[in-house]
Motif scaffolding. Structure first.
Motif, short mmCIF file in Angstrom:
data_model
loop_
_atom_site.label_atom_id
_atom_site.label_comp_id
_atom_site.label_asym_id
_atom_site.label_seq_id
_atom_site.Cartn_x
_atom_site.Cartn_y
_atom_site.Cartn_z
N PHE A 92 -1.05 1.52 15.11
CA PHE A 92 -0.96 0.15 14.61
C PHE A 92 -0.42 -0.81 15.67
N GLU A 93 0.43 -0.31 16.55
CA GLU A 93 0.99 -1.15 17.61
C GLU A 93 -0.10 -1.71 18.52
N TRP A 94 -1.18 -0.95 18.71
CA TRP A 94 -2.31 -1.45 19.50
C TRP A 94 -2.84 -2.74 18.86
N LEU A 95 -3.02 -2.70 17.54
CA LEU A 95 -3.54 -3.86 16.83
C LEU A 95 -2.56 -5.03 16.90
N THR A 96 -1.29 -4.77 16.68
CA THR A 96 -0.32 -5.87 16.71
C THR A 96 -0.23 -6.50 18.10
N SER A 97 -0.34 -5.69 19.14
CA SER A 97 -0.29 -6.26 20.49
C SER A 97 -1.51 -7.14 20.76
N GLU A 114 -15.70 4.08 0.26
CA GLU A 114 -14.64 5.08 0.05
C GLU A 114 -13.36 4.72 0.80
N LEU A 115 -13.48 3.99 1.88
CA LEU A 115 -12.29 3.58 2.64
C LEU A 115 -11.40 2.64 1.83
N TYR A 116 -11.99 1.98 0.85
CA TYR A 116 -11.24 1.03 0.03
C TYR A 116 -10.87 1.61 -1.32
N THR A 117 -11.70 2.51 -1.84
CA THR A 117 -11.48 3.00 -3.19
C THR A 117 -10.74 4.33 -3.26
N HIS A 118 -10.84 5.16 -2.21
CA HIS A 118 -10.28 6.51 -2.29
C HIS A 118 -9.37 6.90 -1.15
N HIS A 119 -9.25 6.09 -0.15
CA HIS A 119 -8.49 6.46 1.04
C HIS A 119 -7.41 5.42 1.29
N SER A 120 -6.30 5.82 1.87
CA SER A 120 -5.16 4.90 1.99
C SER A 120 -5.00 4.23 3.35
N ALA A 121 -5.71 4.64 4.38
CA ALA A 121 -5.46 4.11 5.73
C ALA A 121 -5.64 2.59 5.80
N LEU A 122 -6.76 2.07 5.31
CA LEU A 122 -6.98 0.61 5.37
C LEU A 122 -5.96 -0.12 4.51
N HIS A 123 -5.68 0.41 3.35
CA HIS A 123 -4.66 -0.19 2.48
C HIS A 123 -3.34 -0.28 3.23
N ASN A 124 -2.95 0.78 3.90
CA ASN A 124 -1.69 0.80 4.64
C ASN A 124 -1.71 -0.19 5.81
N ILE A 125 -2.83 -0.29 6.50
CA ILE A 125 -2.96 -1.23 7.61
C ILE A 125 -2.80 -2.66 7.10
N ARG A 164 -1.28 -3.66 4.35
CA ARG A 164 0.11 -3.85 3.92
C ARG A 164 1.00 -4.15 5.13
N ARG A 165 0.81 -3.42 6.20
CA ARG A 165 1.64 -3.63 7.40
C ARG A 165 1.35 -5.00 8.03
N LEU A 166 0.11 -5.44 7.99
CA LEU A 166 -0.20 -6.78 8.50
C LEU A 166 0.56 -7.84 7.69
N GLN A 167 0.63 -7.65 6.39
CA GLN A 167 1.36 -8.58 5.54
C GLN A 167 2.86 -8.49 5.76
N ARG A 168 3.37 -7.28 5.77
CA ARG A 168 4.81 -7.06 5.85
C ARG A 168 5.38 -7.35 7.23
N GLU A 169 4.74 -6.84 8.27
CA GLU A 169 5.31 -6.92 9.61
C GLU A 169 4.89 -8.17 10.38
N LEU A 170 3.70 -8.68 10.10
CA LEU A 170 3.21 -9.84 10.85
C LEU A 170 3.13 -11.09 9.98
N ASP A 171 3.52 -10.97 8.72
CA ASP A 171 3.52 -12.08 7.77
C ASP A 171 2.13 -12.70 7.61
N PHE A 172 1.11 -11.87 7.63
CA PHE A 172 -0.26 -12.33 7.41
C PHE A 172 -0.46 -12.61 5.93
N ARG A 173 -1.17 -13.67 5.62
CA ARG A 173 -1.60 -13.96 4.25
C ARG A 173 -3.08 -13.60 4.19
N LEU A 174 -3.39 -12.56 3.47
CA LEU A 174 -4.74 -12.00 3.48
C LEU A 174 -5.50 -12.31 2.19
#
Length: 172
Positions: free
Chosen positions: A65-70, A89-100, A102-112
């Protein structure tokens, strides 16, 4: 991107779809996941099919994730448009995109806000439309974001025959 540029807003498009061929993107990607991981490379090196490789790429992005934030730090005060993979399936059954997200919102204060493109073909009959609506609802609930559904390729509707209901039914 074109609209935001036309109204003189700073904008960057972030390609987070590792299956996209950067030479044929219909936009200028300011940030491109292919710098980090490429779908074809994952398929070759790990002997995965396209779906498994796409899941791996999203997990790899989450772990890095640090690659993306940089990369995003280079575009402060810009509107950011994310191009994400279309594999539902990346949206309905898997958590990686959801977690990414969430971190954009939480750590970078993105409004998505999520924009879900639904191929207009899915409006050609009630069963397809209901299926598309349920998938869209599942994505909305799973991502926990404001959500806009957009019927894409609406100009091709005539090819699908007469609609069971008027077009306004599908757009309410």
């Amino acid at each position: 991107q074109q609209f935001l540029r036309a109204i003189k807003r700073p904008v960057v498009v972030v390609n987070l779809d590792p299956a996209n061929d950067e030479s044929s993107l219909p936009y200028d990607a300011g940030v491109d996941i292919s710098e980090l991981v490429r779908l074809e490379d994952v398929m070759d090196s790990l002997r995965l099919g396209p779906n498994g490789a796409l899941v791996y790429c999203m997990e790899f992005l989450e772990a890095n994730f640090e690659w993306l934030t940089s990369r995003l730090a280079e575009h402060k005060a810009h509107y950011v448009l994310f191009d994400l993979p279309g594999q539902v399936e990346l949206y309905t059954h898997h958590s990686a995109l959801h977690n990414i997200l969430r971190r954009l919102q939480r750590e970078l204060d993105f409004r998505l806000c999520s924009v879900h493109l639904v191929d207009a073909f899915h409006s050609s009959d009630a069963g397809n439309f209901l299926s598309a609506v349920m998938v869209s609802l599942s994505c909305m609930l799973r991502l926990e974001l404001p959500h806009v559904n957009v019927l894409s390729k609406i100009d091709l509707m005539e090819r699908f025959g007469r609609l069971a209901f008027g077009l306004e039914f599908y757009t309410d």
